[in-house]
Design a protein around this motif. Structure first.
Motif, mmCIF file in Angstrom:
data_model
loop_
_atom_site.group_PDB
_atom_site.id
_atom_site.type_symbol
_atom_site.label_atom_id
_atom_site.label_comp_id
_atom_site.label_asym_id
_atom_site.label_seq_id
_atom_site.Cartn_x
_atom_site.Cartn_y
_atom_site.Cartn_z
ATOM 1 N N TRP A 1 0.774 -1.096 -0.059
ATOM 2 C CA TRP A 1 -0.161 0.108 -0.002
ATOM 3 C C TRP A 1 0.855 1.308 -0.010
ATOM 4 N N LEU A 2 1.711 1.232 0.773
ATOM 5 C CA LEU A 2 2.946 2.403 0.798
ATOM 6 C C LEU A 2 3.507 2.630 -0.340
ATOM 7 N N ASP B 1 2.816 1.942 -3.387
ATOM 8 C CA ASP B 1 1.943 2.866 -4.611
ATOM 9 C C ASP B 1 1.683 4.303 -4.077
ATOM 10 N N ARG B 2 2.063 4.634 -2.996
ATOM 11 C CA ARG B 2 1.720 6.025 -2.629
ATOM 12 C C ARG B 2 2.994 7.102 -2.410
ATOM 13 N N ARG B 3 4.165 6.456 -2.015
ATOM 14 C CA ARG B 3 5.484 7.113 -1.746
ATOM 15 C C ARG B 3 6.529 6.490 -2.632
ATOM 16 N N ASP B 4 7.650 7.219 -2.840
ATOM 17 C CA ASP B 4 8.813 6.485 -3.493
ATOM 18 C C ASP B 4 9.323 5.469 -2.553
ATOM 19 N N LYS C 1 8.133 -3.159 -6.309
ATOM 20 C CA LYS C 1 7.824 -1.844 -6.737
ATOM 21 C C LYS C 1 8.876 -1.160 -7.392
#
Length: 517
Positions: free
Chosen positions: A81-82, A84-87, A149
């Motif tokens: 989840w993280l 996809d939202r932060r580098d 990711k």
């Protein structure tokens, strides 16, 4: 006819930001291998951390495995989840450092909490194992999706990247499990393993952070106050670990062991294994038997043959070697062979409990069932079963097949005694009596009257033979002991056992039978 023209200006959409640069393949593999392996190290060592407080039973083992799986599931979900939202590059190094700090803090938190949660209650087991595993393992489990990711620059290679990193993570877990179980636990204390792992994670996180900042230049922010906060947390964890109560004098491969001097007698020694009082040894007098169940064993041994006559005795479980020392002292020339799983415990007994091995008292390190298979048929006059994992007889030593091996090794007329601990409603002792009775024609049990009546838990001593037992002598001997004890035999024995389950290698739910209703 006239015409007009106009210029149409079309503004191009802003270019999408370039995805973060992938990590070098070797570094990505290393991070996944390390984080996955560290989770399995934590899972394995957690059994040793919580064992002194709640024992090492099937429920405790299941709880540790369950909590580790929960940490992996929630950690992987949160990491994805993280990602996809932060580098992900900004989170990898802090996650490793935080995992190192959480690992170090596991020691003092478990030890302080363990003092409050002593016993084997299900709630306490779940809470203590959650404290030991959830946070550090969850942080470590979040690293793999962050790395994945970063490596997914080409969607055409998604399956290859995910499959490769997943396989590497599994190999990390397998390697860590084998190395921890076969090497680390035998060579190092739990404290050293946990703090060593914490240091590896912390140093790796700091080095990774420095590397990523140099590689990315101005793309990544500096550590700023985060580094200072992590340093403070790390120092706090180290300080708490240093002052946390440690229940062990010695950590063996299987036990957290402690020896204490008897405050009433300076030659008396109490042996504690996983915080349970396990044996009492009188350094000055090997014939001094303090515990009631040991007195019962001594009584039966004294009735097995005329006083002073040598006996060939086999002891399944050593503990403090109280009974073997007693037989060696009261029956010169006897052969006492002790099967003890824990070689570190044998060393402790020699060092602190006055055990001297020789022709009359031999110790063989290994699993009692495996070693029993190699014993000659009709070779022993007396076999003493006194092996425990915390307060539980290991299931494979409680089955009909095990009892059959005991009967094979006993000489005609030999006696088998087995120490069992049970609590109301006494399902395990009934099952074990039923199991022993399937192989021996004559079986009885010694226990306090209140325990036989199901009022409280206690030690039970099973006495079995292919020839009639010396019941009259046992009853007379029990009347002369300091603590009252009853003898179950005949019709009373049959009614007590009832239709209890006979334990077999195929079905021996020992831990479940011991659970209180």
């Amino acid at each position: 006819m006239s015409s007009t023209s106009s210029d149409v200006v079309v503004e191009s959409a802003p270019a999408a930001p370039a995805p973060p640069r992938a990590l070098p393949s070797g570094l990505a593999a290393f991070l996944v291998f390390l984080s996955s392996g560290a989770v399995l190290v934590l899972e394995t060592v957690s059994l040793r951390l919580v064992g002194p407080y709640v024992g090492v039973t099937l429920q405790v083992t299941s709880s540790v495995i369950g909590m580790a799986l929960a940490a992996i599931a929630y950690g992987a979900w949160l990491g994805g989840w993280l990602a996809d939202r932060r580098d992900p590059r900004t989170m990898l190094a802090p996650a490793l450092v935080l995992a190192g700090i959480a690992t170090a803090l596991t020691l003092p938190v478990v030890r302080y909490a363990g003092e409050m949660l002593r016993g084997g209650a299900a709630g306490g087991v779940l809470v203590l194992t959650a404290i030991a595993v959830l946070v550090p393992a969850g942080l470590l489990a979040g690293i793999t999706p962050l790395v994945v990711k970063l490596q997914l620059a080409d969607l055409r290679r998604t399956g290859q990247v995910v499959g490769r990193l997943s396989g590497i993570g599994t190999l990390g877990g397998i390697t860590a499990t084998l190395v921890t179980g076969f090497v680390l636990v035998a060579a190092l204390s739990s404290t050293a393993i946990v703090l060593g792992l914490a240091a590896v994670l912390g140093v790796t996180g700091l080095a990774l952070g420095a590397y990523l900042r140099r590689r990315a230049g101005a793309e990544l922010p500096g550590p700023g106050r985060i580094r200072a906060a992590l340093a403070v947390l790390g120092l706090a964890g180290a300080g708490l670990s240093a002052v946390a109560p440690n229940p062990c004098d010695v950590e063996t491969a299987y036990h957290c062991a402690r020896v204490e001097v008897d405050p009433q007698w300076d030659q008396g020694r109490y042996l504690y294994l996983n915080s349970a009082q396990h044996s009492y040894v009188d350094l000055a007098d090997p014939t001094h038997l303090k515990y009631a169940y040991v007195q019962w064993i001594g009584l039966v041994a004294d009735l097995a043959a005329p006083k002073g006559q040598r006996l060939d005795a086999l002891h399944l479980g050593g503990g403090g070697f109280t009974v073997p020392r007693y037989l060696a002292a009261t029956r010169p020339g006897s052969d006492n062979l002790v099967f003890e799983l824990d070689g570190g415990l044998v060393d402790l007994d020699r060092r602190e409990l006055g055990v001297r091995t020789g022709p009359q008292l031999r110790a063989r390190v290994g699993d009692a069932r495996v070693l029993l298979d190699a014993e000659p048929t009709d070779s022993r006059d007396l076999i003493v079963g006194d092996a425990f994992g915390h307060l539980v007889v290991p299931w494979h030593l409680a089955t009909r097949e095990m009892v059959a091996e005991v009967r094979r090794v006993l000489r005609p007329g030999g006696i088998y005694v087995q120490n069992v601990i049970d609590l109301p409603p006494d399902r395990f002792i009934r099952s074990e009596l039923a199991t022993v009775a399937t192989e021996f024609r004559h079986v009885a049990a010694i226990a306090p009257p209140g325990a036989i009546a199901g009022k409280y838990g206690a030690n039970f001593l099973i006495v079995a033979s292919d020839t009639p037992l010396p019941l009259t002598g046992i009853l007379a001997g029990l009347r002369g002991l300091p603590e009252e004890a009853g003898l179950l035999y005949g019709d009373e024995f049959t009614r007590y056992v009832g239709d209890a389950l006979v334990l077999t290698d195929d079905h021996a739910p020992v831990d479940q039978l011991l659970a209180t209703a």
